[in-house]
Design a protein around this motif. Structure first.
Motif, PDB file in Angstrom:
ATOM      1  N   ASP A 196       0.833  -1.211   0.000  1.00 28.07           N
ATOM      2  CA  ASP A 196       0.000   0.000   0.000  1.00 28.07           C
ATOM      3  C   ASP A 196       0.862   1.252   0.000  1.00 28.07           C
ATOM      4  OD1 ASP A 196      -2.315  -1.456  -0.026  1.00 28.07           O
ATOM      5  OD2 ASP A 196      -2.622  -1.383   2.150  1.00 28.07           O
ATOM      6  N   SER A 197       1.945   1.224   0.771  1.00 29.80           N
ATOM      7  CA  SER A 197       2.845   2.370   0.823  1.00 29.80           C
ATOM      8  C   SER A 197       3.519   2.598  -0.527  1.00 29.80           C
ATOM      9  CB  SER A 197       3.905   2.140   1.907  1.00 29.80           C
ATOM     10  OG  SER A 197       4.768   3.254   2.001  1.00 29.80           O
ATOM     11  N   ILE A 198       3.879   1.528  -1.208  1.00 29.00           N
ATOM     12  CA  ILE A 198       4.495   1.636  -2.537  1.00 29.00           C
ATOM     13  C   ILE A 198       3.540   2.306  -3.507  1.00 29.00           C
ATOM     14  CG2 ILE A 198       5.216   0.265  -4.544  1.00 29.00           C
ATOM     15  CD1 ILE A 198       6.481  -1.715  -2.574  1.00 29.00           C
ATOM     16  N   LEU A 199       2.280   1.855  -3.511  1.00 30.07           N
ATOM     17  CA  LEU A 199       1.300   2.403  -4.443  1.00 30.07           C
ATOM     18  C   LEU A 199       0.994   3.868  -4.157  1.00 30.07           C
ATOM     19  CD1 LEU A 199      -1.140  -0.633  -4.689  1.00 30.07           C
ATOM     20  CD2 LEU A 199       0.469   0.173  -6.417  1.00 30.07           C
ATOM     21  N   ARG A 200       1.067   4.254  -2.905  1.00 29.22           N
ATOM     22  CA  ARG A 200       0.810   5.673  -2.558  1.00 29.22           C
ATOM     23  C   ARG A 200       1.948   6.582  -2.993  1.00 29.22           C
ATOM     24  NH1 ARG A 200      -1.201   3.527   2.393  1.00 29.22           N
ATOM     25  NH2 ARG A 200       0.814   3.964   3.366  1.00 29.22           N
ATOM     26  N   GLN A 201       3.169   6.040  -3.069  1.00 27.66           N
ATOM     27  CA  GLN A 201       4.333   6.895  -3.293  1.00 27.66           C
ATOM     28  C   GLN A 201       4.889   6.870  -4.721  1.00 27.66           C
ATOM     29  OE1 GLN A 201       7.383   6.817  -0.084  1.00 27.66           O
ATOM     30  NE2 GLN A 201       5.997   5.407   0.990  1.00 27.66           N
ATOM     31  N   ILE A 202       4.402   5.989  -5.574  1.00 23.54           N
ATOM     32  CA  ILE A 202       4.939   5.944  -6.937  1.00 23.54           C
ATOM     33  C   ILE A 202       4.441   7.139  -7.746  1.00 23.54           C
ATOM     34  CG2 ILE A 202       5.245   3.455  -7.046  1.00 23.54           C
ATOM     35  CD1 ILE A 202       2.600   3.293  -8.565  1.00 23.54           C
ATOM     36  N   HIS A 203       5.179   7.441  -8.797  1.00 27.14           N
ATOM     37  CA  HIS A 203       4.824   8.578  -9.658  1.00 27.14           C
ATOM     38  C   HIS A 203       4.660   8.087 -11.099  1.00 27.14           C
ATOM     39  CE1 HIS A 203       5.787  11.132  -6.283  1.00 27.14           C
ATOM     40  NE2 HIS A 203       7.011  10.620  -6.212  1.00 27.14           N
ATOM     41  N   PRO A 204       3.496   7.470 -11.406  1.00 30.27           N
ATOM     42  CA  PRO A 204       3.289   6.969 -12.767  1.00 30.27           C
ATOM     43  C   PRO A 204       3.149   8.107 -13.776  1.00 30.27           C
ATOM     44  CG  PRO A 204       1.277   6.739 -11.472  1.00 30.27           C
ATOM     45  CD  PRO A 204       2.353   7.183 -10.534  1.00 30.27           C
ATOM     46  N   ARG A 205       3.728   7.933 -14.944  1.00 34.76           N
ATOM     47  CA  ARG A 205       3.632   8.926 -16.013  1.00 34.76           C
ATOM     48  C   ARG A 205       2.367   8.657 -16.829  1.00 34.76           C
ATOM     49  NH1 ARG A 205       8.933   7.750 -19.007  1.00 34.76           N
ATOM     50  NH2 ARG A 205       8.043   9.192 -20.515  1.00 34.76           N
ATOM     51  N   LYS A 206       1.442   9.602 -16.780  1.00 35.02           N
ATOM     52  CA  LYS A 206       0.139   9.400 -17.401  1.00 35.02           C
ATOM     53  C   LYS A 206       0.213   9.326 -18.924  1.00 35.02           C
ATOM     54  CE  LYS A 206      -2.445  11.602 -13.639  1.00 35.02           C
ATOM     55  NZ  LYS A 206      -3.394  12.683 -13.269  1.00 35.02           N
ATOM     56  N   GLU A 207       1.276   9.878 -19.507  1.00 33.46           N
ATOM     57  CA  GLU A 207       1.345   9.933 -20.961  1.00 33.46           C
ATOM     58  C   GLU A 207       1.814   8.620 -21.598  1.00 33.46           C
ATOM     59  OE1 GLU A 207       5.448  11.272 -19.514  1.00 33.46           O
ATOM     60  OE2 GLU A 207       3.345  11.437 -18.892  1.00 33.46           O
ATOM     61  N   ILE A 208       2.182   7.630 -20.790  1.00 30.49           N
ATOM     62  CA  ILE A 208       2.645   6.356 -21.338  1.00 30.49           C
ATOM     63  C   ILE A 208       1.452   5.589 -21.911  1.00 30.49           C
ATOM     64  CG2 ILE A 208       3.867   4.210 -20.869  1.00 30.49           C
ATOM     65  CD1 ILE A 208       5.502   6.781 -20.521  1.00 30.49           C
ATOM     66  N   PRO A 209       1.462   5.270 -23.219  1.00 31.55           N
ATOM     67  CA  PRO A 209       0.318   4.574 -23.810  1.00 31.55           C
ATOM     68  C   PRO A 209       0.244   3.112 -23.383  1.00 31.55           C
ATOM     69  CG  PRO A 209       2.052   4.864 -25.450  1.00 31.55           C
ATOM     70  CD  PRO A 209       2.498   5.610 -24.225  1.00 31.55           C
ATOM     71  N   VAL A 210      -0.989   2.671 -23.127  1.00 34.70           N
ATOM     72  CA  VAL A 210      -1.258   1.272 -22.773  1.00 34.70           C
ATOM     73  C   VAL A 210      -2.058   0.649 -23.912  1.00 34.70           C
ATOM     74  CG1 VAL A 210      -2.388  -0.287 -21.144  1.00 34.70           C
ATOM     75  CG2 VAL A 210      -1.264   1.797 -20.314  1.00 34.70           C
ATOM     76  N   ILE A 211      -1.530  -0.433 -24.471  1.00 33.47           N
ATOM     77  CA  ILE A 211      -2.169  -1.115 -25.588  1.00 33.47           C
ATOM     78  C   ILE A 211      -2.693  -2.459 -25.100  1.00 33.47           C
ATOM     79  CG2 ILE A 211      -1.942  -1.844 -27.988  1.00 33.47           C
ATOM     80  CD1 ILE A 211      -1.224   1.140 -27.372  1.00 33.47           C
ATOM     81  N   GLY A 212      -3.988  -2.666 -25.223  1.00 33.94           N
ATOM     82  CA  GLY A 212      -4.592  -3.928 -24.816  1.00 33.94           C
ATOM     83  C   GLY A 212      -4.774  -4.851 -26.011  1.00 33.94           C
ATOM     84  N   ILE A 213      -4.342  -6.097 -25.869  1.00 37.06           N
ATOM     85  CA  ILE A 213      -4.492  -7.106 -26.919  1.00 37.06           C
ATOM     86  C   ILE A 213      -5.428  -8.182 -26.372  1.00 37.06           C
ATOM     87  CG2 ILE A 213      -3.325  -8.645 -28.530  1.00 37.06           C
ATOM     88  CD1 ILE A 213      -2.240  -5.845 -28.746  1.00 37.06           C
ATOM     89  N   THR A 214      -6.595  -8.343 -27.001  1.00 40.41           N
ATOM     90  CA  THR A 214      -7.575  -9.294 -26.496  1.00 40.41           C
ATOM     91  C   THR A 214      -8.192 -10.053 -27.655  1.00 40.41           C
ATOM     92  OG1 THR A 214      -9.469  -9.546 -25.004  1.00 40.41           O
ATOM     93  CG2 THR A 214      -9.521  -7.673 -26.525  1.00 40.41           C
ATOM     94  N   GLY A 215      -8.998 -11.041 -27.331  1.00 40.41           N
ATOM     95  CA  GLY A 215      -9.610 -11.866 -28.356  1.00 40.41           C
ATOM     96  C   GLY A 215      -9.855 -13.262 -27.849  1.00 40.41           C
TER      97      GLY A 215
END
Length: 284
Positions: free
Chosen positions: A36-55
């Protein structure tokens, strides 16, 4: 873990240290002390694109993800993270995590990071901790994140709430099924891919998908139907081109994204309440 240990681990994570990233993912995935402490303190970059591959199962998603990641690394010189979600056995509660075995050619590539996650009973095609682990990857300096879901049907569409671009993969043998899966998975696609398109029936499936798309209202993006042969790399360059174009024009969230996130938040809250209730009953 002490706060000092967590601070040191996060410093390494933000500097792109892969071992620190792997350690953080394990802590978060297992709900270990300090997660929980790790998730509160990280600084994710919102501009990084996430590509989902499904099917559906057998569409060649793992091979396609592997080919796409390799092409991006080689031709675009970008750092790519792959999250491959594998189903958990309802009997043994274990998971083979076989997607990683199908990507062995990238094990020594410093530009590609691969992590397999077990669903652990979570529905929707993703692991229960996919969103949190994606934030860890966004904080670790990657240029693009590829997420491969488990083989899905109509209802396992959570990837659309997480991905900036959702790629739905079919194979020519899926042609007779298209009419029965128009809802759900068909509605979340930003791109359609007919993989293994060197097989008989590929052109027929492409025409069927295009006909289905004509029935949908225009939402600011003309959904392409692409043909690939992932095993030999055919069509991978055009796939990356279309993904890049969609990222540029998609700007705002799609209409279904907020609703899917809302539904997921309710499920997470319910799981936490049930966990707390079981713990209190155990103490009693």
């Amino acid at each position: 873990m002490t706060e000092q240990q967590i601070t040191s681990l996060l410093e390494q994570l933000h500097q792109g240290d892969r071992r620190a990233l792997a350690r953080c993912i394990s802590l978060v995935e297992n709900d270990s002390e300090g997660s929980d402490s790790i998730l509160r303190q990280i600084h994710p970059r919102k501009e990084i694109p996430v590509i989902g591959i499904t099917g559906p199962p057998g569409a060649g998603k793992s091979t396609l993800v592997s080919a796409l990641a390799g092409w991006i690394s080689e031709h675009q010189k970008l750092n790519v993270a792959i999250l491959a979600v594998d189903p958990t056995s309802p009997f043994t509660k274990g998971s083979l995590l076989g997607d990683r075995l199908r990507m062995t050619e990238h094990f020594n590539n410093p530009g590609i990071f691969i992590r397999s996650l077990a669903t652990r009973g979570a529905l929707g095609g993703l692991s229960a901790k996919t969103i949190e682990i994606t934030d860890l990857l966004k904080a670790a300096g990657f240029d693009m994140i590829l997420i491969e879901t488990v083989g899905v049907g109509q209802s396992e569409i959570e990837i659309a709430s997480l991905a900036d671009t959702t790629v739905v993969v079919f194979v020519p043998e899926s042609g007779d099924e298209i009419q029965t899966i128009k809802s759900g998975i068909m509605e979340i696609a930003d791109l359609f891919v007919v993989n293994k398109s060197d097989r008989e029936g590929a052109d027929k499936l492409v025409r069927s998908l295009q006909t289905t798309l004509h029935e949908r209202p225009y939402g600011g993006w003309t959904i392409p139907v692409l043909k690939t042969v992932a095993f030999s790399g055919v069509g991978i360059d055009e796939l990356f081109k279309q993904i890049s174009q969609h990222i540029l024009v998609s700007g705002k969230q799609s209409t279904h994204k907020d609703e899917l996130l809302y539904q997921r938040a309710l499920r997470v809250a319910s799981q936490q309440l049930l966990k707390k209730q079981r713990f209190e009953n155990f103490k009693a």
